[in-house]
Design a protein around this motif. Structure first.
Motif, mmCIF file in Angstrom:
data_model
loop_
_atom_site.group_PDB
_atom_site.id
_atom_site.type_symbol
_atom_site.label_atom_id
_atom_site.label_comp_id
_atom_site.label_asym_id
_atom_site.label_seq_id
_atom_site.Cartn_x
_atom_site.Cartn_y
_atom_site.Cartn_z
ATOM 1 N N GLU A 157 -0.695 18.455 52.528
ATOM 2 C CA GLU A 157 0.389 18.018 51.647
ATOM 3 C C GLU A 157 0.546 16.503 51.690
ATOM 4 O O GLU A 157 0.708 15.872 50.655
ATOM 5 N N GLU A 158 0.481 15.959 52.864
ATOM 6 C CA GLU A 158 0.817 14.548 52.988
ATOM 7 C C GLU A 158 -0.263 13.632 52.429
ATOM 8 O O GLU A 158 -0.020 12.468 52.202
ATOM 9 N N LYS A 159 -1.453 14.215 52.164
ATOM 10 C CA LYS A 159 -2.472 13.410 51.483
ATOM 11 C C LYS A 159 -1.971 12.996 50.104
ATOM 12 O O LYS A 159 -2.358 11.984 49.542
ATOM 13 N N ASN A 160 -1.098 13.843 49.580
ATOM 14 C CA ASN A 160 -0.592 13.612 48.223
ATOM 15 C C ASN A 160 0.562 12.616 48.201
ATOM 16 O O ASN A 160 0.980 12.173 47.152
ATOM 17 N N ALA A 161 1.077 12.334 49.352
ATOM 18 C CA ALA A 161 2.218 11.434 49.426
ATOM 19 C C ALA A 161 1.743 10.010 49.657
ATOM 20 O O ALA A 161 1.064 9.717 50.615
ATOM 21 N N VAL A 162 2.104 9.137 48.734
ATOM 22 C CA VAL A 162 1.650 7.758 48.843
ATOM 23 C C VAL A 162 2.669 6.906 49.571
ATOM 24 O O VAL A 162 2.364 6.132 50.442
ATOM 25 N N LYS A 163 3.914 7.098 49.192
ATOM 26 C CA LYS A 163 4.958 6.231 49.731
ATOM 27 C C LYS A 163 6.170 7.058 50.106
ATOM 28 O O LYS A 163 6.758 7.717 49.275
ATOM 29 N N LYS A 164 6.536 7.089 51.363
ATOM 30 C CA LYS A 164 7.694 7.861 51.768
ATOM 31 C C LYS A 164 8.966 7.078 51.508
ATOM 32 O O LYS A 164 9.015 5.877 51.677
ATOM 33 N N SER A 165 9.986 7.794 51.078
ATOM 34 C CA SER A 165 11.253 7.130 50.850
ATOM 35 C C SER A 165 11.859 6.704 52.170
ATOM 36 O O SER A 165 11.847 7.440 53.142
ATOM 37 N N LYS A 166 12.408 5.484 52.196
ATOM 38 C CA LYS A 166 13.004 4.998 53.434
ATOM 39 C C LYS A 166 14.510 5.203 53.464
ATOM 40 O O LYS A 166 15.147 4.965 54.462
ATOM 41 N N LEU A 167 15.062 5.665 52.311
ATOM 42 C CA LEU A 167 16.508 5.811 52.252
ATOM 43 C C LEU A 167 16.960 7.063 52.990
ATOM 44 O O LEU A 167 16.339 8.113 52.902
ATOM 45 N N ASP A 168 18.066 6.926 53.715
ATOM 46 C CA ASP A 168 18.735 8.069 54.310
ATOM 47 C C ASP A 168 19.037 9.064 53.177
ATOM 48 O O ASP A 168 19.547 8.675 52.128
ATOM 49 N N SER A 169 18.735 10.358 53.396
ATOM 50 C CA SER A 169 18.917 11.333 52.321
ATOM 51 C C SER A 169 20.377 11.442 51.897
ATOM 52 O O SER A 169 20.687 11.743 50.751
ATOM 53 N N ARG A 170 21.311 11.175 52.852
ATOM 54 C CA ARG A 170 22.735 11.243 52.497
ATOM 55 C C ARG A 170 23.081 10.124 51.513
ATOM 56 O O ARG A 170 23.853 10.310 50.577
ATOM 57 N N ILE A 171 22.465 8.947 51.750
ATOM 58 C CA ILE A 171 22.701 7.822 50.839
ATOM 59 C C ILE A 171 22.068 8.110 49.482
ATOM 60 O O ILE A 171 22.614 7.775 48.431
ATOM 61 N N GLN A 172 20.906 8.783 49.503
ATOM 62 C CA GLN A 172 20.265 9.165 48.237
ATOM 63 C C GLN A 172 21.179 10.069 47.414
ATOM 64 O O GLN A 172 21.302 9.910 46.206
ATOM 65 N N ILE A 173 21.809 11.016 48.110
ATOM 66 C CA ILE A 173 22.694 11.951 47.405
ATOM 67 C C ILE A 173 23.861 11.195 46.785
ATOM 68 O O ILE A 173 24.148 11.316 45.597
ATOM 69 N N LEU A 174 24.517 10.363 47.597
ATOM 70 C CA LEU A 174 25.709 9.660 47.101
ATOM 71 C C LEU A 174 25.351 8.641 46.027
ATOM 72 O O LEU A 174 26.037 8.527 45.013
ATOM 73 N N SER A 175 24.252 7.907 46.240
ATOM 74 C CA SER A 175 23.937 6.843 45.285
ATOM 75 C C SER A 175 23.353 7.374 43.982
ATOM 76 O O SER A 175 23.195 6.626 43.027
ATOM 77 N N SER A 176 23.029 8.682 43.966
ATOM 78 C CA SER A 176 22.564 9.252 42.705
ATOM 79 C C SER A 176 23.744 9.568 41.777
ATOM 80 O O SER A 176 23.553 9.843 40.606
ATOM 81 N N ILE A 177 24.969 9.522 42.339
ATOM 82 C CA ILE A 177 26.148 9.717 41.492
ATOM 83 C C ILE A 177 26.307 8.475 40.636
ATOM 84 O O ILE A 177 26.168 7.356 41.130
ATOM 85 N N GLU A 178 26.577 8.698 39.369
ATOM 86 C CA GLU A 178 26.649 7.589 38.427
ATOM 87 C C GLU A 178 27.659 6.540 38.888
ATOM 88 O O GLU A 178 28.804 6.838 39.167
ATOM 89 N N GLY A 179 27.204 5.314 39.003
ATOM 90 C CA GLY A 179 28.097 4.208 39.340
ATOM 91 C C GLY A 179 28.153 3.870 40.815
ATOM 92 O O GLY A 179 28.652 2.821 41.198
ATOM 93 N N ILE A 180 27.669 4.769 41.670
ATOM 94 C CA ILE A 180 27.727 4.534 43.113
ATOM 95 C C ILE A 180 26.464 3.787 43.550
ATOM 96 O O ILE A 180 25.349 4.284 43.375
ATOM 97 N N THR A 181 26.644 2.599 44.123
ATOM 98 C CA THR A 181 25.499 1.844 44.615
ATOM 99 C C THR A 181 25.156 2.304 46.033
ATOM 100 O O THR A 181 25.959 3.006 46.674
ATOM 101 N N THR A 182 23.991 1.915 46.509
ATOM 102 C CA THR A 182 23.607 2.306 47.876
ATOM 103 C C THR A 182 24.553 1.675 48.895
ATOM 104 O O THR A 182 24.862 2.290 49.916
ATOM 105 N N THR A 183 25.015 0.457 48.597
ATOM 106 C CA THR A 183 25.964 -0.200 49.513
ATOM 107 C C THR A 183 27.263 0.599 49.600
ATOM 108 O O THR A 183 27.802 0.824 50.693
#
Length: 231
Positions: A157-183
Motif C-alpha cells: 500500500e505504501e508504495k502508492n503513497a508519495v507524500k504523507k500528510s503532516k497535519l494532526d488529523s484532529r486539525i484536519q477535521i476542524l480546518s475542513s469546516i468552512e472558514g476555520i483556519t488551521t491556526t
DNA sequence: ACGTATCGCTACAAGTTCGA
DNA sequence: TCGAACTTGTAGCGATACGT
C-alpha cells in the motif's frame, strides 16, 4: 489501514476519521486511486463529478486516463459512484427550465454511454453505485472491517503513497469546516483539548467564540458536526 | 461605478436550563 | 413550579471583496 488521497472530498475524509479513527485512516497523496485498502484500489466519484470527469471539464486528465492508471496499478480496482441527484450547470446567468432540461438530458446520456461501454474499456475494474455519500462511507468501513487489518500488505500500500500528510488529523477535521483556519483549529484544540470536548453537550457557541477568530457563524458550523456524527 | 455575494456584528424573540 | 439567566435561531445592517 485505509489510505485516502489528501485531495478527496473533506466531508468523506472527516466521516471516515470519525468512524474509524486516525490510527486506521491515513490521509496521504495517492498516485492513481482515491482510496486504497489491501489490494483494493478505489476511485470514488460523486455523480456530477463523474459527468465532469467524463467530459474533462476543469481538469487536465479525463476519467479514462485515471481509470487506465487505476487498472494498471492495482490488483482489485473499483469505481464507486455515489449520489443520484444530477445538478445541471448552465453558463450565462440564470438558466431557463428548458436549458436545464436539455443539460440534464445530456448528462444522463453521457453517463449512460459511459456505463454502456465501461466493461469493454475497463474489464478489470468493478463498477458500483451507491445512493449517498454516507452509504459510500459505510461501504468503505464495512469492507475495511471485512478485510481485516491486512497489516502484512502495508508495504504494498505504501508504495502508492508519495507524500504523507503532516497535519494532526484532529486539525484536519476542524480546518475542513468552512472558514476555520488551521491556526484556529489549533487554538480550539489548545482551549478544549480534544474534539469530543469541543462537541460535548456542555460546549456552547459562546464558549467557542472565546477562541480568537471564531465568530458565531463558525461556532455554529463547528457545533453542527454534532448533527453530522449524531452526537 | 455599480450590483451582488459573503461575512461579522447586533438585536430580538423563543426555547432551554437551573436553582429556589 | 416558577422565574431568572442563559442559549440559540433568525433577521437586518454595514463593511468588504469581486466581477462586470
Amino acid at each position: 489501514m485505509l489510505l485516502v488521497d489528501d485531495r478527496e472530498n473533506p466531508k468523506v475524509v472527516n466521516k471516515l476519521l470519525m468512524r474509524m479513527g486516525s490510527d486506521k485512516v491515513n490521509v496521504c497523496r495517492m498516485k492513481s486511486s482515491d482510496y486504497t485498502m489491501g489490494e483494493w484500489g478505489i476511485e470514488a466519484k460523486e455523480i456530477n463529478d463523474l459527468y465532469r470527469s467524463i467530459m474533462g471539464f476543469g481538469r487536465t486528465r479525463t476519467i479514462v486516463d485515471q481509470l487506465r492508471d487505476l487498472q494498471d496499478s492495482c490488483e482489485h480496482p473499483f469505481l464507486v459512484v455515489y449520489g443520484t441527484q444530477l445538478k445541471p450547470y448552465v453558463h450565462n446567468g440564470r438558466p431557463s427550465a428548458r436549458s436545464l432540461a436539455v443539460e440534464m438530458a445530456r448528462m444522463k446520456k453521457v453517463i449512460q454511454q459511459f456505463k454502456a461501454t465501461f466493461y469493454q474499456r475497463f474489464p478489470k475494474i468493478k463498477y458500483m453505485e451507491v445512493t449517498t455519500m454516507d452509504e459510500f462511507v459505510e461501504w468503505l468501513v464495512v469492507n475495511h472491517t471485512q478485510q481485516g487489518l491486512a497489516l502484512h500488505r502495508l508495504a504494498t500500500e505504501e508504495k502508492n503513497a508519495v507524500k504523507k500528510s503532516k497535519l494532526d488529523s484532529r486539525i484536519q477535521i476542524l480546518s475542513s469546516i468552512e472558514g476555520i483556519t488551521t491556526t484556529q483549529a489549533e487554538d480550539l484544540l489548545n482551549e478544549f483539548e480534544s474534539i469530543p470536548n469541543i462537541l460535548r453537550k456542555g460546549t456552547t457557541q459562546k464558549s467557542l467564540m472565546q477562541v480568537s477568530g471564531i465568530t458565531r457563524r463558525k461556532a455554529r458550523a463547528i457545533l453542527a458536526l454534532r448533527e453530522d456524527y449524531e452526537l
